[in-house]
Design a protein around this motif. Structure first.
Motif, PDB file in Angstrom:
ATOM      1  N   UNK A   1      -5.311  -0.261   2.298  1.00 35.05           N
ATOM      2  CA  UNK A   1      -5.603  -1.708   2.293  1.00 35.05           C
ATOM      3  C   UNK A   1      -4.315  -2.510   2.516  1.00 35.05           C
ATOM      4  N   UNK A   2      -3.221  -2.031   1.944  1.00 32.92           N
ATOM      5  CA  UNK A   2      -1.932  -2.737   2.127  1.00 32.92           C
ATOM      6  C   UNK A   2      -1.520  -2.730   3.589  1.00 32.92           C
ATOM      7  N   UNK A   3      -1.680  -1.574   4.236  1.00 29.60           N
ATOM      8  CA  UNK A   3      -1.215  -1.450   5.627  1.00 29.60           C
ATOM      9  C   UNK A   3      -2.148  -2.165   6.609  1.00 29.60           C
ATOM     10  N   UNK A   4      -3.427  -2.270   6.241  1.00 32.55           N
ATOM     11  CA  UNK A   4      -4.363  -3.038   7.088  1.00 32.55           C
ATOM     12  C   UNK A   4      -3.952  -4.501   7.182  1.00 32.55           C
TER      13      UNK A   4
ATOM     14  N   UNK B   1       4.423 -10.200  -3.135  1.00 32.26           N
ATOM     15  CA  UNK B   1       4.348  -8.778  -3.485  1.00 32.26           C
ATOM     16  C   UNK B   1       5.338  -8.024  -2.607  1.00 32.26           C
ATOM     17  N   UNK B   2       5.905  -6.964  -3.171  1.00 32.39           N
ATOM     18  CA  UNK B   2       6.802  -6.104  -2.391  1.00 32.39           C
ATOM     19  C   UNK B   2       6.428  -4.660  -2.714  1.00 32.39           C
ATOM     20  N   UNK B   3       5.907  -3.961  -1.722  1.00 32.14           N
ATOM     21  CA  UNK B   3       5.576  -2.543  -1.904  1.00 32.14           C
ATOM     22  C   UNK B   3       6.695  -1.732  -1.269  1.00 32.14           C
ATOM     23  N   UNK B   4       7.321  -0.853  -2.063  1.00 35.22           N
ATOM     24  CA  UNK B   4       8.378  -0.020  -1.481  1.00 35.22           C
ATOM     25  C   UNK B   4       7.924   1.435  -1.466  1.00 35.22           C
ATOM     26  N   UNK B   5       8.362   2.157  -0.447  1.00 32.93           N
ATOM     27  CA  UNK B   5       8.045   3.590  -0.379  1.00 32.93           C
ATOM     28  C   UNK B   5       9.265   4.337   0.142  1.00 32.93           C
ATOM     29  N   UNK B   6       9.536   5.448  -0.570  1.00 29.86           N
ATOM     30  CA  UNK B   6      10.682   6.285  -0.212  1.00 29.86           C
ATOM     31  C   UNK B   6      10.222   7.225   0.896  1.00 29.86           C
ATOM     32  N   UNK B   7      10.401   6.790   2.136  1.00 33.28           N
ATOM     33  CA  UNK B   7       9.864   7.558   3.277  1.00 33.28           C
ATOM     34  C   UNK B   7      10.990   7.811   4.269  1.00 33.28           C
TER      35      UNK B   7
ATOM     36  N   UNK C   1       0.328 -15.675   7.351  1.00 38.55           N
ATOM     37  CA  UNK C   1       0.921 -15.283   6.077  1.00 38.55           C
ATOM     38  C   UNK C   1       0.646 -13.812   5.801  1.00 38.55           C
ATOM     39  N   UNK C   2       0.460 -13.025   6.894  1.00 37.96           N
ATOM     40  CA  UNK C   2       0.224 -11.594   6.744  1.00 37.96           C
ATOM     41  C   UNK C   2       1.476 -10.870   6.268  1.00 37.96           C
ATOM     42  N   UNK C   3       1.282  -9.583   6.016  1.00 33.23           N
ATOM     43  CA  UNK C   3       2.370  -8.764   5.447  1.00 33.23           C
ATOM     44  C   UNK C   3       3.404  -8.408   6.504  1.00 33.23           C
ATOM     45  N   UNK C   4       4.659  -8.390   6.090  1.00 33.19           N
ATOM     46  CA  UNK C   4       5.759  -7.977   6.967  1.00 33.19           C
ATOM     47  C   UNK C   4       6.230  -6.603   6.486  1.00 33.19           C
ATOM     48  N   UNK C   5       6.185  -5.634   7.385  1.00 29.86           N
ATOM     49  CA  UNK C   5       6.515  -4.231   7.075  1.00 29.86           C
ATOM     50  C   UNK C   5       7.818  -3.884   7.796  1.00 29.86           C
TER      51      UNK C   5
END
Ligand SMILES: NC(=O)c1ccc[n+]([C@@H]2O[C@H](COP(=O)([O-])OP(=O)(O)OC[C@H]3O[C@@H](n4cnc5c(N)ncnc54)[C@H](OP(=O)(O)O)[C@@H]3O)[C@@H](O)[C@H]2O)c1
Length: 257
Positions: A79-82, A56-62, A5-9
């Motif tokens: 911590x989010x990216x780890x 949770x949904x973290x968005x970044x304009x990159x 259930x880890x984060x999907x980037x």
């Protein structure tokens, strides 16, 4: 099926295949990180994903071409990216479709910097976390164009051939770790891809005229399937064409399923 259930980037999460993939993982209640250049589009994909169940949904304009911005974003939210379990290297584009001898050098640079250099930057920025955790899955959006070049495709085909080659070398360098490396190689998918390529929505429509192309959801489905196999299974590559497309140069334009 993998129970992670880890984060999907997902890079290129503001539309097309990236957004459709985000929505599928949102239904699995996976935390998401979405990058792209267009903030408004990212925000609307993020809202849909939260509504579908993403905790949770973290968005970044990159812009993936900008290594300084990539490193700053990851340092700021380390911590989010780890917690990232799956990186879907999806941001990419084609620019122009004229014979090589007539093509614009500035289009070469946009494709190489986005599809290749951007891909390298994001992968290298995330890999230390995967290695520290001895887990993770790199999913690369290649293309049928990587192995079956088509007329006037030159630099786009070459960037995707490079992604193919890098996928293979990463698998070699990461052998002995638990990290999985998968390449997804689609044929024609009806997204904004052709509009971006030609800068002209009408011309883009003609690409898919008289045939049934793949949808972003079809490719999202294959990515999701590959990423949810048991941890000891690595799907190395999937090549997905619409039925009407026999290869990158032969497309049937008669009505078909
Ligand atoms: N459609 C096809 O027929 C097809 C076939 C084979 C492979 N592919 C590959 O599939 C991937 C997704 O394409 P798609 O069909 O979904 O096209 P799309 O609808 O145009 O989506 C492309 C995504 O990439 C993002 N992007 C482009 N340049 C970027 C940059 N410099 N930095 C960050 N994000 C960037 C775009 O977001 P912003 O514009 O907001 O930055 C957008 O979210 C690409 O790698 C493409 O080469 C597509």
């Amino acid at each position: 099926m993998s129970k992670s259930n880890g984060t999907v980037f997902i890079t290129g999460g503001s539309g097309g295949i990236g957004a459709a993939t985000a929505e599928l993982f949102a239904r699995d209640r996976r935390p998401l990180i979405l990058w792209a250049r267009r903030r408004e589009k990212l925000d609307s994909v993020a809202k849909r994903c939260r509504d579908l169940g993403a905790p949770s949904v973290h968005v970044a304009e990159i812009d993936v071409r900008d290594r300084t911005a990539i490193d700053a974003e990851i340092r700021k939210n380390e911590a989010l990216y780890r917690a990232v379990d799956i990186l879907i290297n999806n941001a990419g584009l084609a620019k122009g479709m004229v014979p090589f001898q007539d093509a614009k050098p500035e289009d070469f640079a946009v494709m190489i910097d986005t599809n290749l250099t951007g891909f390298l930057h994001v992968t290298q920025a995330i890999l230390p976390f995967f290695l520290a955790n001895d887990r993770g899955h790199l999913v690369h959006l290649g293309s049928a164009a990587a192995r079956w070049a088509y007329p006037k495709g030159h630099v786009y085909c070459a960037t995707k051939a490079a992604v193919h080659s890098l996928t293979e070398t990463l698998r070699l360098d990461l052998n002995g770790t638990a990290i999985r490396v998968t390449e997804i190689s689609p044929g024609m998918v009806n997204t904004d891809f052709s509009t971006v390529r030609f800068g002209d929505a009408e011309r883009a429509k003609a690409v898919y005229a008289g045939m049934t192309p793949l949808l972003a959801e079809d490719i999202a489905d294959t990515i999701h399937w590959a990423a949810t196999r048991p941890a000891h299974v690595n799907i190395q590559e999937m090549v997905i064409y619409p039925v009407a497309q026999a290869n990158t140069t032969l497309v049937s334009r008669r009505p078909n399923p």
